[in-house]
Design a protein around this motif. Structure first.
Motif, mmCIF file in Angstrom:
data_model
loop_
_atom_site.group_PDB
_atom_site.id
_atom_site.type_symbol
_atom_site.label_atom_id
_atom_site.label_comp_id
_atom_site.label_asym_id
_atom_site.label_seq_id
_atom_site.Cartn_x
_atom_site.Cartn_y
_atom_site.Cartn_z
ATOM 1 N N ASP A 5 0.872 -1.271 0.032
ATOM 2 C CA ASP A 5 0.029 -0.096 -0.119
ATOM 3 C C ASP A 5 0.850 1.254 0.031
ATOM 4 N N LEU A 6 0.946 1.742 -1.026
ATOM 5 C CA LEU A 6 1.927 3.149 -1.146
ATOM 6 C C LEU A 6 1.445 4.186 -0.307
ATOM 7 N N THR A 7 0.049 4.295 0.050
ATOM 8 C CA THR A 7 -0.206 5.405 0.820
ATOM 9 C C THR A 7 0.189 5.345 2.167
ATOM 10 N N ILE A 8 0.670 4.164 2.627
ATOM 11 C CA ILE A 8 0.987 3.901 4.041
ATOM 12 C C ILE A 8 2.335 5.044 4.133
ATOM 13 N N ASP A 9 3.119 5.068 3.181
ATOM 14 C CA ASP A 9 4.418 5.875 3.284
ATOM 15 C C ASP A 9 3.782 7.380 3.078
ATOM 16 N N ALA A 10 3.072 7.586 2.021
ATOM 17 C CA ALA A 10 2.593 8.842 1.738
ATOM 18 C C ALA A 10 1.932 9.594 2.911
ATOM 19 N N ARG A 11 1.300 8.826 3.916
ATOM 20 C CA ARG A 11 0.742 9.440 4.880
ATOM 21 C C ARG A 11 1.477 9.806 6.132
ATOM 22 N N GLY A 12 2.777 9.388 6.129
ATOM 23 C CA GLY A 12 3.725 9.615 6.884
ATOM 24 C C GLY A 12 3.645 8.925 8.215
ATOM 25 N N PHE A 13 4.803 9.345 9.059
ATOM 26 C CA PHE A 13 4.873 8.784 10.392
ATOM 27 C C PHE A 13 4.008 9.644 11.354
ATOM 28 N N ALA A 14 3.411 9.313 12.248
ATOM 29 C CA ALA A 14 2.644 9.798 13.305
ATOM 30 C C ALA A 14 3.302 9.761 14.571
ATOM 31 N N GLN A 183 6.838 -1.821 14.832
ATOM 32 C CA GLN A 183 8.294 -1.627 14.400
ATOM 33 C C GLN A 183 8.073 -1.782 12.923
ATOM 34 N N ALA A 184 7.350 -2.704 12.308
ATOM 35 C CA ALA A 184 7.402 -2.988 10.867
ATOM 36 C C ALA A 184 6.784 -1.579 10.366
ATOM 37 N N TRP A 185 5.839 -0.876 10.907
ATOM 38 C CA TRP A 185 5.408 0.307 10.306
ATOM 39 C C TRP A 185 6.475 1.207 10.429
ATOM 40 N N ALA A 186 6.779 1.613 11.545
ATOM 41 C CA ALA A 186 7.790 2.447 11.749
ATOM 42 C C ALA A 186 8.955 2.533 10.997
ATOM 43 N N ARG A 187 9.539 1.356 10.639
ATOM 44 C CA ARG A 187 10.757 1.164 10.026
ATOM 45 C C ARG A 187 10.627 1.474 8.201
ATOM 46 N N THR A 188 9.281 1.758 7.825
ATOM 47 C CA THR A 188 9.243 2.266 6.508
ATOM 48 C C THR A 188 9.581 3.696 6.335
ATOM 49 N N PHE A 189 10.117 4.395 7.381
ATOM 50 C CA PHE A 189 10.292 5.718 7.201
ATOM 51 C C PHE A 189 11.997 6.076 7.867
ATOM 52 N N GLY A 190 12.700 6.452 6.858
ATOM 53 C CA GLY A 190 13.827 6.632 7.083
ATOM 54 C C GLY A 190 14.714 5.679 7.548
ATOM 55 N N ASP A 191 14.529 4.665 7.200
ATOM 56 C CA ASP A 191 15.133 3.227 7.542
ATOM 57 C C ASP A 191 16.758 2.953 6.879
ATOM 58 N N PHE A 192 16.823 3.688 5.380
ATOM 59 C CA PHE A 192 18.112 3.508 5.094
ATOM 60 C C PHE A 192 18.773 4.719 4.843
ATOM 61 N N ASP A 193 18.496 6.022 5.072
ATOM 62 C CA ASP A 193 18.971 7.006 4.895
ATOM 63 C C ASP A 193 18.815 8.389 5.716
ATOM 64 N N ASP A 194 18.105 7.938 6.683
ATOM 65 C CA ASP A 194 17.812 9.020 7.580
ATOM 66 C C ASP A 194 17.797 8.770 9.071
ATOM 67 N N ALA A 195 18.890 8.628 9.704
ATOM 68 C CA ALA A 195 18.624 8.224 10.947
ATOM 69 C C ALA A 195 18.290 9.105 12.071
ATOM 70 N N ASP A 196 18.027 10.380 11.671
ATOM 71 C CA ASP A 196 17.375 11.400 12.239
ATOM 72 C C ASP A 196 16.042 11.660 12.272
ATOM 73 N N HIS A 197 15.548 10.782 11.480
ATOM 74 C CA HIS A 197 13.912 10.788 11.059
ATOM 75 C C HIS A 197 13.448 10.408 12.609
ATOM 76 N N PRO A 198 12.055 11.302 12.689
ATOM 77 C CA PRO A 198 11.416 10.828 13.948
ATOM 78 C C PRO A 198 11.119 9.528 14.191
ATOM 79 N N ALA A 199 10.861 8.635 13.379
ATOM 80 C CA ALA A 199 10.424 7.333 13.351
ATOM 81 C C ALA A 199 11.645 6.468 13.851
ATOM 82 N N GLN A 200 12.588 6.885 13.466
ATOM 83 C CA GLN A 200 13.998 6.245 13.845
ATOM 84 C C GLN A 200 14.321 6.564 14.952
ATOM 85 N N ALA A 201 14.314 7.644 15.680
ATOM 86 C CA ALA A 201 14.310 8.391 17.121
ATOM 87 C C ALA A 201 13.204 7.368 17.801
#
Length: 217
Positions: A5-14, A183-201
């Motif tokens: 579901d491509l909208t999962i990423d588009a809706r962003g991390f909450a 964790q599976a949901w949160a890891r879709t945000f910034g997992d490879f290139d953004d260690a400072d992403h709020p989801a990674q924090a």
């Protein structure tokens, strides 16, 4: 084929979110369990709330016991649904929000119904392509207990507690599944290139919180 579901990423991390793990078991179709002849026997949660510069985590679980009804599980869950933020679930023999819409009462469970109807917004109903690594515990089907020859429309939904999944084990498993699903949901945000992403924090904060929960040896 597993879908994405491509909208999962588009809706962003909450930052505020709750992950819901459910346990269902197959039952006699004549028992009338909605929406698909599977009985809801447990719900587990992980709630994530931003606090100052950090996060607060809490978990919980409820399951069917000797005298409990499915509505009691939803009564417990209703006040835990946040007024805003994301609700995360994943396939459990079908769509979790669809199941909750079929079970939730208009007057007793308005938060659940409103959230479950918003699968294009707050409710992230993750398809299997997002949660292929999330394992869910198995449970035996509930056999039909109607006497031989009973008409289908007269079969009562009997469910002796002795035939239901072990309550203590179910609670532990559901909490673990809720954490894994979040964790599976949160890891879709910034997992490879953004260690400072709020989801990674938030993921790192969850790891620290879980380490603190482990009993000292």
């Amino acid at each position: 084929m597993y879908s994405i579901d491509l909208t999962i990423d588009a809706r962003g991390f909450a930052p505020t979110s709750i992950a819901l793990a459910v346990r269902t078991i197959g039952a006699c179709p004549a028992a009338g369990h909605r929406p698909d002849a599977r009985l809801l026997v447990g719900v587990g949660t992980l709630t994530v709330t931003p606090v100052n510069n950090g996060h607060r985590f809490s978990t919980g679980a409820r399951y069917l016991g000797e005298d409990a009804e499915v509505a009691d599980l939803l009564d417990w869950l209703e006040p835990q649904i946040p007024a805003r933020g994301a609700i995360i679930s994943w396939d459990n023999w079908g769509s979790v929000p669809r199941r909750f819409l079929a079970l939730a009462d208009l007057e007793r469970h308005p938060r659940i119904r409103a959230a479950a109807a918003d699968t294009a917004g707050r409710w992230r109903d993750l398809p299997r392509g997002h949660t292929w690594s999330v394992r869910q515990a198995r449970a035996r089907h509930l056999p039909c207990l109607c006497p031989l020859g009973t008409p289908v429309d007269e079969c009562e939904a009997a469910r002796p507690a002795v035939l239901l999944p072990c309550p203590e084990a179910t609670a532990i498993e559901l909490v673990g599944e809720a954490i894994a699903g979040w964790q599976a949901w949160a890891r879709t945000f910034g997992d490879f290139d953004d260690a400072d992403h709020p989801a990674q924090a938030a993921l790192r904060a969850l790891d620290r919180w879980r380490a603190d929960q482990r009993p000292a040896r």
